[in-house]
Motif scaffolding. Sequence first.
Motif, PDB file in Angstrom:
ATOM      1  N   TYR A 140       0.828  -1.206   0.000  1.00 39.47           N
ATOM      2  CA  TYR A 140       0.000   0.000   0.000  1.00 39.47           C
ATOM      3  C   TYR A 140       0.864   1.259   0.000  1.00 39.47           C
ATOM      4  O   TYR A 140       0.661   2.174  -0.808  1.00 39.47           O
ATOM      5  N   TYR A 148       2.957   1.828  -3.173  1.00 36.34           N
ATOM      6  CA  TYR A 148       2.139   2.465  -4.217  1.00 36.34           C
ATOM      7  C   TYR A 148       1.993   3.962  -3.950  1.00 36.34           C
ATOM      8  O   TYR A 148       2.134   4.790  -4.870  1.00 36.34           O
ATOM      9  N   ARG A 200       3.450   6.964  -6.393  1.00 44.17           N
ATOM     10  CA  ARG A 200       2.583   8.011  -6.939  1.00 44.17           C
ATOM     11  C   ARG A 200       2.758   9.346  -6.222  1.00 44.17           C
ATOM     12  O   ARG A 200       2.140  10.325  -6.616  1.00 44.17           O
TER      13      ARG A 200
END
Length: 201
Positions: free
Chosen positions: A83, A86, A90
């Motif tokens: 999690y 990611y 980003r």
Amino acid sequence: MPLAALLFLPDSIPAHYNAAGVVDRWGSKYEILIFPAFIVPCGVIWTACGRLHWRGQEEQASELVWLIGGVVQLIVFAALQLYFLYADFRQVEHLGFLPVDIHRLLCAVCGLGLIALGNWMPKLKQPGPMGLRTPWSMKNKTVWRKCQRFGGWSFAAAGAASIAAALLVGGMWCWLWMTLALIAAGAAGVVYSYRIAKAEP
């Protein structure tokens, strides 16, 4: 996995989020290596405790309960790692913008773990440090077995309630539901162990 991710992550990543899910500190991408350094020792400790307990109690089911707990913990840590990798990739500044609610995800994983533990609790044949342990459940092996069977049902029900919470509500409300379900399961176990101990000769 984190080592491979280093090749693709930007040099500066969100290093910490506050309670509202907003980034409040940026740091080096190499900080992602801190989490695996914590996960591996935890897995070793769970495995070692299971093996030591089995040797002390001569009961394989006890070791399996320890191992299930360790596997659930590792899955939770792995989900957290993915999690946040990611989010780092980003460069997410607010976790609310991510498509997956981390609270729901972890609550569902913990619920599955509770169901697995509940399934194995009735297999604990003799009193020990694992299972539904109260002053009354330790009375004798017959009472112990009945208490573990009831405890298995109640913890599995708490796990199902946790999964339902993950499906129906989001954010910290998932953890509130899960906490209430665990409290209810624990209280029911205490009451049951007291009553069954008084009923047994």
